[in-house]
Design a protein around this motif. Structure first.
Motif, PDB file in Angstrom:
ATOM      1  N   LYS A 310      43.251  55.532  15.771  1.00 30.60           N
ATOM      2  CA  LYS A 310      43.598  54.329  16.521  1.00 30.60           C
ATOM      3  C   LYS A 310      44.464  54.681  17.729  1.00 30.60           C
ATOM      4  CE  LYS A 310      45.857  49.808  16.009  1.00 30.60           C
ATOM      5  NZ  LYS A 310      46.477  48.865  15.043  1.00 30.60           N
ATOM      6  N   ARG A 311      45.432  55.591  17.533  1.00 30.55           N
ATOM      7  CA  ARG A 311      46.312  55.970  18.633  1.00 30.55           C
ATOM      8  C   ARG A 311      45.532  56.675  19.744  1.00 30.55           C
ATOM      9  NH1 ARG A 311      50.080  53.787  20.727  1.00 30.55           N
ATOM     10  NH2 ARG A 311      50.693  53.263  18.577  1.00 30.55           N
ATOM     11  N   VAL A 312      44.497  57.464  19.405  1.00 27.57           N
ATOM     12  CA  VAL A 312      43.660  58.105  20.429  1.00 27.57           C
ATOM     13  C   VAL A 312      42.946  57.040  21.263  1.00 27.57           C
ATOM     14  CG1 VAL A 312      41.611  59.548  20.807  1.00 27.57           C
ATOM     15  CG2 VAL A 312      43.342  60.246  19.158  1.00 27.57           C
ATOM     16  N   LEU A 313      42.403  56.021  20.606  1.00 27.15           N
ATOM     17  CA  LEU A 313      41.707  54.954  21.334  1.00 27.15           C
ATOM     18  C   LEU A 313      42.662  54.187  22.239  1.00 27.15           C
ATOM     19  CD1 LEU A 313      39.432  53.740  18.430  1.00 27.15           C
ATOM     20  CD2 LEU A 313      38.602  54.505  20.657  1.00 27.15           C
ATOM     21  N   ILE A 314      43.908  54.000  21.800  1.00 26.78           N
ATOM     22  CA  ILE A 314      44.879  53.241  22.591  1.00 26.78           C
ATOM     23  C   ILE A 314      45.404  54.090  23.749  1.00 26.78           C
ATOM     24  CG2 ILE A 314      47.149  52.136  22.538  1.00 26.78           C
ATOM     25  CD1 ILE A 314      46.559  51.426  19.600  1.00 26.78           C
ATOM     26  N   ASP A 315      45.857  55.319  23.437  1.00 33.48           N
ATOM     27  CA  ASP A 315      46.514  56.140  24.461  1.00 33.48           C
ATOM     28  C   ASP A 315      45.532  56.785  25.421  1.00 33.48           C
ATOM     29  OD1 ASP A 315      49.171  57.416  22.278  1.00 33.48           O
ATOM     30  OD2 ASP A 315      48.900  55.500  23.300  1.00 33.48           O
ATOM     31  N   ARG A 316      44.415  57.290  24.889  1.00 32.46           N
ATOM     32  CA  ARG A 316      43.500  58.068  25.731  1.00 32.46           C
ATOM     33  C   ARG A 316      42.458  57.190  26.413  1.00 32.46           C
ATOM     34  NH1 ARG A 316      42.313  63.654  25.473  1.00 32.46           N
ATOM     35  NH2 ARG A 316      40.352  64.218  26.514  1.00 32.46           N
ATOM     36  N   PHE A 317      41.991  56.126  25.722  1.00 32.51           N
ATOM     37  CA  PHE A 317      40.904  55.325  26.258  1.00 32.51           C
ATOM     38  C   PHE A 317      41.317  53.897  26.587  1.00 32.51           C
ATOM     39  CE2 PHE A 317      37.800  58.517  25.698  1.00 32.51           C
ATOM     40  CZ  PHE A 317      38.104  59.200  24.513  1.00 32.51           C
TER      41      PHE A 317
END
Length: 368
Positions: A310-317
């Protein structure tokens, strides 16, 4: 041994304390990219006993003041000064303890442990003990620390951790669990995406003209900006169809790890692209583990894995957090045999499930 056990208990309580705070206290704002901070710290200082040097100085609580700088997502530094007065066990003589230290910290960007962000630190400390008779002992010390940070509002930040100090001269060791409250200044956040340019309004239609080429005269056309090739009704408005998409993605993790493997970033990016194309879609992330370890530990590990994706989707995308749900299912839903290494590797996973639909224009049939 009793004092040693109590102190380690205090360190453990300090490390898990942020997870017991109310859930909304750490989610007021996005983590800034960089900032300054000032604050205060209180810790329980456990000094290694040596009659000749410390005269049986007991363990003590010590306040400190610090100023720090977060340079980017990964690095920060802190300058700290602490001081406390104690009385020796074997005499009425008072001892003043003071310490000046400089730490460099490496932060786990993208790692979210129960709404806290972990870090590792390495530094140097100048340690001094001064008695009433002005006798003093000075030590150069190397320190290692581990801790977590949590945002408490627009400017406040909680810092909880444990510090281990080693004398460079004779390898004496001191221990120091601590908790600090800091005030952030000069915060810098990621630049928001530029707004899309406003479309240029079409020119006013002329009488008896079909400006958009949909076969309906402008004076009767209630949808004058129909795209070329779209099938329209008698009033010139596009005929809409419902288009659906279902995607399931498995992301496998290393043993006892919450780090998202780099080889899955492209696939996660495809999920993000679908969520942008389907703005009403919701994503469910289900975390799983193999059967090694206690069920309660595996439950927390599976939730941490889902939170990491979830954090990858929020921070990166840049996907809105409100569109992503995550749940940890532990070892309860294996997809392969846990008796084999290959099977356990398949069970250490996060499943990303998205179901979405949107309205699209029906296209005219092209003539062969």
């Amino acid at each position: 041994m009793k004092t040693f056990s109590c102190c380690w208990h205090l360190a453990l309580v300090s490390l898990i304390a942020p997870a017991t705070l109310p859930a909304d206290m750490g989610n007021h704002e996005q983590w800034p990219l960089s900032y300054w901070y000032v604050g205060g710290e209180v810790g329980y200082y456990m000094i290694e006993q040596d009659d000749e040097r410390t005269g049986q100085l007991p363990d003590f609580w010590r306040p400190s003041f610090q100023v720090g700088r977060r340079f980017n997502r990964y690095l920060s530094s802190q300058l700290q000064f602490g001081q406390a007065d104690r009385t020796l066990r074997d005499s009425e003589q008072d001892v003043e303890h003071s310490q000046l230290s400089l730490q460099a910290r490496l932060h786990g960007n993208g790692i979210n442990l129960f709404s806290t962000h972990p870090y590792l630190g390495l530094g140097y400390a100048r340690h001094e003990l001064t008695t009433d008779s002005q006798d003093s002992t000075e030590e150069n010390m190397v320190l290692v620390e581990i801790g977590v940070q949590r945002l408490l509002g627009q400017h406040l930040m909680l810092d909880v951790g444990y510090r281990h100090l080693v004398d460079t001269g004779d390898n004496f060791t001191d221990r120091h669990p601590y908790i600090a409250l800091n005030y952030r200044l000069g915060q810098r956040y990621p630049e928001p995406p530029a707004p899309a340019p406003k479309p240029t309004p079409p020119p006013a239609p002329e009488p008896w003209q079909d400006s958009d080429g949909d076969g309906v005269e402008d004076r009767k056309d209630k949808c004058p900006d129909t795209p070329r090739g779209a099938k329209v009704d008698a009033e010139g408005c596009p005929i809409m169809l419902t288009e659906s998409v279902n995607i399931t993605l498995d992301i496998e993790f290393a043993f006892n790890s919450t780090e998202v493997p780099a080889r899955y970033l492209a696939d996660i990016g495809k999920i993000a692209t679908v969520m942008v194309e389907y703005p009403e879609s919701q994503l469910m992330l289900e975390g799983h583990t193999d059967s090694i370890g206690r069920a309660t530990y595996n439950q927390a590990l599976s939730q941490a894995r889902a939170s990491a994706v979830k954090r990858v989707l929020i921070d990166r995308f840049r996907i809105d957090a409100s569109r992503i749900d995550s749940i940890g299912l532990g070892e309860s839903q294996p997809v392969a045999d846990n008796a084999t290494e290959a099977g356990r590797a398949r069970n250490r996973r996060v499943e990303a499930i998205i179901e979405a639909s949107r309205q699209v224009m029906e296209q005219k049939q092209s003539a062969d």
